[in-house]
Design a protein around this motif. Structure first.
Motif, PDB file in Angstrom:
ATOM      1  N   SER A   1       0.745  -1.088  -0.624  1.00 63.87           N
ATOM      2  CA  SER A   1       0.364   0.001   0.302  1.00 63.87           C
ATOM      3  C   SER A   1       0.711   1.526  -0.105  1.00 63.87           C
ATOM      4  N   TYR A   2       0.458   2.134  -0.724  1.00 61.93           N
ATOM      5  CA  TYR A   2       0.815   3.792  -0.735  1.00 61.93           C
ATOM      6  C   TYR A   2      -0.039   4.227  -0.065  1.00 61.93           C
ATOM      7  N   GLN A   3       1.304   5.571   0.774  1.00 66.13           N
ATOM      8  CA  GLN A   3      -0.049   6.635   1.192  1.00 66.13           C
ATOM      9  C   GLN A   3       0.152   7.798   0.943  1.00 66.13           C
ATOM     10  N   ASN A   4      -0.378   8.080   0.711  1.00 66.70           N
ATOM     11  CA  ASN A   4      -0.796   9.640   0.010  1.00 66.70           C
ATOM     12  C   ASN A   4      -1.578  10.767   1.325  1.00 66.70           C
ATOM     13  N   GLY A   5      -0.986  11.034   1.547  1.00 66.93           N
ATOM     14  CA  GLY A   5      -1.769  11.929   2.735  1.00 66.93           C
ATOM     15  C   GLY A   5      -3.013  11.097   3.426  1.00 66.93           C
TER      16      GLY A   5
ATOM     17  N   THR B   1      -5.413   5.998   0.613  1.00 71.34           N
ATOM     18  CA  THR B   1      -4.484   4.397   0.535  1.00 71.34           C
ATOM     19  C   THR B   1      -4.532   3.763  -0.558  1.00 71.34           C
ATOM     20  N   THR B   2      -3.858   3.752  -1.670  1.00 78.02           N
ATOM     21  CA  THR B   2      -3.472   2.882  -2.665  1.00 78.02           C
ATOM     22  C   THR B   2      -2.896   1.818  -2.507  1.00 78.02           C
ATOM     23  N   ASP B   3      -3.834   0.648  -2.835  1.00 80.85           N
ATOM     24  CA  ASP B   3      -3.941  -0.850  -2.789  1.00 80.85           C
ATOM     25  C   ASP B   3      -2.861  -1.400  -3.900  1.00 80.85           C
ATOM     26  N   ALA B   4      -1.485  -1.313  -4.365  1.00 84.45           N
ATOM     27  CA  ALA B   4      -1.313  -1.008  -5.255  1.00 84.45           C
ATOM     28  C   ALA B   4      -1.053  -2.830  -6.085  1.00 84.45           C
ATOM     29  N   ILE B   5      -0.686  -3.479  -4.785  1.00 79.41           N
ATOM     30  CA  ILE B   5      -1.137  -5.037  -5.220  1.00 79.41           C
ATOM     31  C   ILE B   5      -1.795  -5.786  -3.582  1.00 79.41           C
TER      32      ILE B   5
ATOM     33  N   GLY C   1      -1.369  -5.696 -18.295  1.00 80.47           N
ATOM     34  CA  GLY C   1      -2.156  -4.880 -17.801  1.00 80.47           C
ATOM     35  C   GLY C   1      -2.404  -3.807 -17.613  1.00 80.47           C
ATOM     36  N   THR C   2      -3.520  -3.094 -17.139  1.00 81.82           N
ATOM     37  CA  THR C   2      -3.712  -1.555 -17.969  1.00 81.82           C
ATOM     38  C   THR C   2      -2.837  -0.890 -16.631  1.00 81.82           C
ATOM     39  N   SER C   3      -2.371   0.964 -16.769  1.00 83.89           N
ATOM     40  CA  SER C   3      -1.872   1.487 -16.460  1.00 83.89           C
ATOM     41  C   SER C   3      -2.179   1.465 -14.585  1.00 83.89           C
ATOM     42  N   GLY C   4      -1.439   1.624 -13.606  1.00 86.10           N
ATOM     43  CA  GLY C   4      -1.717   1.008 -12.584  1.00 86.10           C
ATOM     44  C   GLY C   4      -2.269   0.113 -12.159  1.00 86.10           C
ATOM     45  N   SER C   5      -2.278  -0.841 -12.576  1.00 88.42           N
ATOM     46  CA  SER C   5      -2.770  -2.104 -11.959  1.00 88.42           C
ATOM     47  C   SER C   5      -1.903  -2.384 -11.156  1.00 88.42           C
ATOM     48  N   GLY C   6      -0.147  -1.621 -11.149  1.00 90.41           N
ATOM     49  CA  GLY C   6       0.147  -2.644 -10.073  1.00 90.41           C
ATOM     50  C   GLY C   6       1.415  -3.188 -10.539  1.00 90.41           C
ATOM     51  N   LYS C   7       2.077  -3.761 -12.074  1.00 91.46           N
ATOM     52  CA  LYS C   7       2.865  -4.359 -12.763  1.00 91.46           C
ATOM     53  C   LYS C   7       3.971  -4.101 -11.803  1.00 91.46           C
ATOM     54  N   SER C   8       4.222  -2.331 -11.797  1.00 92.00           N
ATOM     55  CA  SER C   8       5.716  -2.186 -11.549  1.00 92.00           C
ATOM     56  C   SER C   8       6.138  -2.921 -10.209  1.00 92.00           C
ATOM     57  N   THR C   9       5.202  -2.197  -9.468  1.00 90.86           N
ATOM     58  CA  THR C   9       5.422  -2.579  -8.122  1.00 90.86           C
ATOM     59  C   THR C   9       5.454  -4.298  -7.899  1.00 90.86           C
ATOM     60  N   LEU C  10       4.725  -4.440  -8.501  1.00 91.95           N
ATOM     61  CA  LEU C  10       5.025  -6.329  -8.545  1.00 91.95           C
ATOM     62  C   LEU C  10       6.367  -6.939  -8.199  1.00 91.95           C
TER      63      LEU C  10
ATOM     64  N   THR D   1       5.042  -5.793 -19.791  1.00 87.42           N
ATOM     65  CA  THR D   1       5.164  -5.178 -20.825  1.00 87.42           C
ATOM     66  C   THR D   1       3.510  -5.254 -21.339  1.00 87.42           C
ATOM     67  N   HIS D   2       3.083  -4.249 -22.334  1.00 82.51           N
ATOM     68  CA  HIS D   2       1.827  -3.896 -22.980  1.00 82.51           C
ATOM     69  C   HIS D   2       1.186  -4.237 -24.202  1.00 82.51           C
ATOM     70  N   ASP D   3       2.662  -5.717 -24.786  1.00 82.24           N
ATOM     71  CA  ASP D   3       2.387  -5.092 -26.076  1.00 82.24           C
ATOM     72  C   ASP D   3       2.523  -7.015 -25.977  1.00 82.24           C
TER      73      ASP D   3
HETATM   74  N1  ATP Z   1       5.748   5.703  -5.084  1.00 81.63           N
HETATM   75  C1  ATP Z   1       4.139   5.355  -4.804  1.00 81.63           C
HETATM   76  N2  ATP Z   1       3.244   6.004  -4.082  1.00 81.63           N
HETATM   77  C2  ATP Z   1       2.710   6.787  -4.212  1.00 81.63           C
HETATM   78  N3  ATP Z   1       1.204   5.669  -4.650  1.00 81.63           N
HETATM   79  C3  ATP Z   1       2.083   5.288  -5.517  1.00 81.63           C
HETATM   80  C4  ATP Z   1       3.749   5.042  -5.926  1.00 81.63           C
HETATM   81  N4  ATP Z   1       4.078   4.180  -6.732  1.00 81.63           N
HETATM   82  C5  ATP Z   1       2.928   3.362  -7.165  1.00 81.63           C
HETATM   83  N5  ATP Z   1       1.928   4.079  -6.584  1.00 81.63           N
HETATM   84  C6  ATP Z   1       0.686   3.554  -7.382  1.00 81.63           C
HETATM   85  O1  ATP Z   1      -0.359   2.063  -6.945  1.00 81.63           O
HETATM   86  C7  ATP Z   1      -0.498   1.863  -7.803  1.00 81.63           C
HETATM   87  C8  ATP Z   1      -0.136   0.537  -9.221  1.00 81.63           C
HETATM   88  O2  ATP Z   1       0.697   1.349  -9.987  1.00 81.63           O
HETATM   89  P1  ATP Z   1       2.536   0.536 -10.598  1.00 81.63           P
HETATM   90  O3  ATP Z   1       3.130   2.249 -10.647  1.00 81.63           O
HETATM   91  O4  ATP Z   1       2.142  -0.478 -10.682  1.00 81.63           O
HETATM   92  O5  ATP Z   1       1.182   0.831 -11.677  1.00 81.63           O
HETATM   93  P2  ATP Z   1       1.956  -0.008 -13.291  1.00 81.63           P
HETATM   94  O6  ATP Z   1       0.350  -1.537 -13.364  1.00 81.63           O
HETATM   95  O7  ATP Z   1       3.356  -0.956 -13.341  1.00 81.63           O
HETATM   96  O8  ATP Z   1       1.610   0.932 -14.185  1.00 81.63           O
HETATM   97  P3  ATP Z   1       1.969   1.781 -15.751  1.00 81.63           P
HETATM   98  O9  ATP Z   1       1.962   0.727 -16.310  1.00 81.63           O
HETATM   99  O10 ATP Z   1       1.611   2.968 -15.817  1.00 81.63           O
HETATM  100  O11 ATP Z   1       3.470   1.376 -15.932  1.00 81.63           O
HETATM  101  C9  ATP Z   1      -0.455   2.987  -9.010  1.00 81.63           C
HETATM  102  O12 ATP Z   1      -2.544   3.887  -8.368  1.00 81.63           O
HETATM  103  C10 ATP Z   1      -0.002   4.237  -8.367  1.00 81.63           C
HETATM  104  O13 ATP Z   1      -0.465   5.383  -8.921  1.00 81.63           O
END
Ligand code: ATP
Ligand code: MG
Length: 221
Positions: free
Chosen positions: A10-14, A17-21, A38-47, A198-200
């Motif tokens: 989870s990420y806390q912004n103020g 709270t976003t549960d990225a995964i 997965g779409t943008s923001g779905s949590g791929k990079s976080t994973l 990947t998006h591709d």
């Molecule tokens: N450092 C951070 N602080 C706050 N929120 C974050 C942070 N990193 C990611 N998030 C949030 O977590 C969610 C998942 O982000 P993530 O970067 O994992 O997505 P993604 O699938 O890689 O997207 P993209 O395809 O755009 O790269 C998003 O809602 C994002 O805004």
């Protein structure tokens, strides 16, 4: 090799709270070639960052080869990363002013590998990735595809068994994308475990397994 149990980040912004995964359960076996979509923001990079020890879980467990590494921090986490993980990024993340050779050398210097051994390792990898004739060029002087080959060489230099790649073809044209995918196929055949965001769809087809994320949850595997 890797097991995530109820993994949450989870990420806390103020006050938000976003549960990225979110409560992910995932098992990854040695020598797999996995695409994460997965779409943008779905949590791929976080994973990917969690798997690579660049980020730690908010809750749940991360098992690596049976060992619980969920709470590794500082030097121990660095060591885990250096030993096991090679990273490849969309924007290559090379040092522009450094040569191809020097870029690949960096992780080996950080592992205190001797000059002689470094030379042999680097030359072997550059030959394998077909960029040995570019070794004295600065990173900024070569093409995008060549830069990505260099970044893959750097990720492989330490002999890490796992290569993580976040959109490695995201800034390449379609012809160069195919070439880089061939490089990943070759790296996989050499016995590396590859996990690639990947998006591709064409890129993902090269993998043996496709994991799709939506809102931090695995929707297909
Ligand atoms: N450092 C951070 N602080 C706050 N929120 C974050 C942070 N990193 C990611 N998030 C949030 O977590 C969610 C998942 O982000 P993530 O970067 O994992 O997505 P993604 O699938 O890689 O997207 P993209 O395809 O755009 O790269 C998003 O809602 C994002 O805004
Ligand atoms: Mg991302």
């Amino acid at each position: 090799m890797i097991k995530l149990i109820n993994a949450k980040k989870s990420y806390q912004n103020g006050s938000v709270t976003t549960d990225a995964i979110n409560n992910l359960n995932l098992e990854i076996f040695k020598d797999e070639y996995i695409a994460i979509m997965g779409t943008s923001g779905s949590g791929k990079s976080t994973l990917l960052n969690v798997l690579g020890g660049m980020d730690v879980l908010s809750s749940g467990q991360y098992l690596f080869e049976g060992k619980d590494i969920t709470n590794l921090k500082g030097k121990k986490l660095d060591l885990f990363r250096k030993k096991n993980i090679g990273f490849v990024f969309q924007n290559f993340a090379l040092l522009d002013q450094y040569t191809v050779y020097e870029n690949v050398e960096l992780p080996l210097i950080s592992q205190k590998v001797s000059v002689g051994k470094r030379k042999k390792i680097i030359n072997d990898i550059l030959v394998k990735l077909q960029i040995e004739d570019l070794k004295n060029k600065r990173a900024k002087e070569i093409s995008g595809g060549q830069q990505q080959r260099c970044a893959i060489a750097r990720a492989m230099a330490t002999g890490a068994p796992i290569i993580l790649a976040d959109e490695p073809t995201g800034s390449l044209d379609s012809k160069t994308t195919k070439e880089i995918m061939d490089v990943f196929d070759q790296v996989h055949k050499e016995g590396k475990t590859i996990i690639m965001v990947t998006h591709d769809e064409e890129v993902a087809k090269r993998a043996q397994r496709i994991i799709r994320l939506e809102d931090g949850i695995i929707v297909s595997d």
